[in-house]
Design an enzyme around this catalytic site. Structure first.
Site, PDB file in Angstrom:
ATOM      1  N   LYS A 121       4.147  -4.013   3.400  1.00 17.94           N
ATOM      2  CA  LYS A 121       5.082  -4.222   2.285  1.00 17.94           C
ATOM      3  C   LYS A 121       6.364  -4.859   2.802  1.00 17.94           C
ATOM      4  O   LYS A 121       7.042  -4.298   3.652  1.00 17.94           O
ATOM      5  CB  LYS A 121       5.382  -2.879   1.609  1.00 17.94           C
ATOM      6  CG  LYS A 121       6.384  -2.972   0.463  1.00 17.94           C
ATOM      7  CD  LYS A 121       6.432  -1.682  -0.349  1.00 17.94           C
ATOM      8  CE  LYS A 121       7.456  -1.764  -1.469  1.00 17.94           C
ATOM      9  NZ  LYS A 121       7.467  -0.558  -2.320  1.00 17.94           N
ATOM     10  N   ASP A 226      10.561   6.277 -10.365  1.00 20.11           N
ATOM     11  CA  ASP A 226       9.844   5.103 -10.867  1.00 20.11           C
ATOM     12  C   ASP A 226       8.371   5.489 -10.953  1.00 20.11           C
ATOM     13  O   ASP A 226       7.483   4.740 -10.564  1.00 20.11           O
ATOM     14  CB  ASP A 226      10.064   3.927  -9.909  1.00 20.11           C
ATOM     15  CG  ASP A 226       9.727   2.576 -10.557  1.00 20.11           C
ATOM     16  OD1 ASP A 226       9.583   2.538 -11.796  1.00 20.11           O
ATOM     17  OD2 ASP A 226       9.609   1.584  -9.818  1.00 20.11           O
TER      18      ASP A 226
END
Ligand code: ADP
Ligand code: MG
Length: 392
Positions: A121, A226
């Site tokens: 990532k 989130d």
């Protein structure tokens, strides 16, 4: 964003030396003067200038002549530095296809020597939220590039720290493998983001499992912030893995209850819409198939919470209070309000704070990175990529 790792193959030792010199120069210059790059790189016979041209060609650097002749790293340049460091450490040998484009990240597959595939990532803070601000503000135009690198590095560091800590507490998260600059290497999760799933064999079980994770996180002092169908992965056995942690906050945060309730509401809403589940609170639709007890909606206040856990975990990972504040300021700005909202006095204030923080960061940036670059083997070694990655 395109990441043509084949370029890595064509970059020489000198190319990386100059790229690293620009990165080092960026600790106290937003645009690093060419002479300074040359001095740090220390190549003979004006070699730096030839190399700079090459790096520009591959878009690893940006040339800026507005105030003086100088250079800054592009995200791609930063990507290459992180990738090369991790390859030199033996974490992986080749970069494969892109598997995800998040709000503020790019995710790629990477391969280890034995063929094991991992996920990489690359954090890109500022790609969405900060850019909107930036385009309106000329005075931030040059300062901002430094912040992107700094904030993206902090996001990666925080994500890595949490992934490790959560794993140690038996949460279903990817295995944290390594971290460098803005890049996190983790195990590849099998399955798909929940958002792609149209049907489940046991929606109630999956629902309860997911809500159970939010509650247990709070018991451990954390709120994901989130937690939704994009950040929950599910495999064919309906096993859940949660991902994406840079925005997590402590249960002692002033808006903790709001974040907690919002995470819970996201899950309720998704299961209602996608799997036709109804809850006691949905009094009007009691003709649908699945029904879940009203007790399922947990109350933030009923949970026994460990309010210092987040600070402890971050401290243990070497994440300083200051870094935490810098990152929080940026991320919470995005969490709480839309970035497209019109300018008002409040947002002016926010930017001022942001800029003065940045000022301070200039001198303190990145002690980890410093150690990294000073290890000469990492600057000298060549990147070796697997030939069969070429086709990707
Ligand atoms: P962002 O912070 O930008 O939202 P995420 O961490 O949520 O980034 O990742 C974006 C997407 O990439 C995810 O929705 C998922 O599809 C994919 N992804 C992320 N991490 C992994 C992983 N470890 N294994 C497999 N896919 C992943
Ligand atoms: Mg995400």
């Amino acid at each position: 964003m395109k990441l043509d790792v084949n370029v890595l193959r064509y970059l020489s030792k000198d190319d990386f030396r100059v790229l690293t010199a620009v990165e080092m120069g960026m600790r106290n210059h937003e645009i690093v003067p060419s002479e300074l790059v040359d001095r740090i790189a220390g190549l003979k016979h004006g070699g730096t200038y030839k190399v700079l041209k090459n790096l520009l060609k591959y878009k690893l650097l940006h040339h800026d002549r507005s105030k003086y002749d100088g250079f800054r790293l592009t995200y791609l340049g930063y990507d290459f530095l992180a990738i090369k460091t991790l390859v030199n450490r033996g974490v992986f040998t080749g970069v494969g296809r892109q598997i995800g484009v998040g709000k503020e990240s790019d995710i790629f597959e990477v391969a280890q020597e034995d063929g094991t595939i991992l996920a990489m990532k690359l954090h890109r803070l500022g790609r969405t939220s900060f850019r909107a601000v930036k385009s309106k503000r000329d005075y931030l135009r040059h300062r901002s590039s430094f912040s992107w690198l700094y904030l993206s590095r902090l996001a990666a560091l925080k994500e890595f720290a949490f992934m490790k800590a959560l794993q140690e507490h038996d949460f279903p998260v990817p295995k944290a493998i390594d971290c460098n600059r803005h890049c996190v290497i983790m195990s590849l999760v099998q399955g798909y983001p929940m958002v792609q799933v149209k049907q489940l064999q046991n929606p109630e079980t999956v629902f309860e499992k997911i809500i159970g994770i939010v509650v247990r996180l709070a018991e451990h002092g954390l709120i994901h912030c989130d937690f939704n169908e994009f950040n929950i992965m599910i495999d064919d056995e309906e096993k859940i893995t949660m991902i994406d942690f840079p925005q997590m906050v402590s249960v002692s945060h002033q808006n903790a209850q709001m974040y907690f309730d919002r995470d819970i509401e996201c899950i309720f809403k998704f299961f209602r819409k996608r799997f036709n589940m109804t809850f006691q609170e949905d009094r009007d639709d009691d003709d649908t198939e699945v029904e879940v007890d009203e007790n399922s909606r947990p109350s933030f206040y009923d949970i026994t919470k460990d309010a210092n856990a987040l600070d402890r975990e971050l401290e243990a990972s070497g994440f300083t209070k200051k870094e935490q504040n810098d990152l929080d300021k940026f991320i919470e700005g995005g969490l709480e309000k839309s970035t497209d909202s019109d300018e008002d006095e409040e947002s002016d204030d926010e930017e001022q704070t942001f800029e003065s923080n940045e000022e301070r960061n200039l001198n303190e940036m990145n002690s980890l990175q410093l150690q990294e670059e000073n290890r000469s083997d990492e600057v000298e070694a060549e990147v070796e990529l697997d030939d069969n990655e070429k086709s990707e």
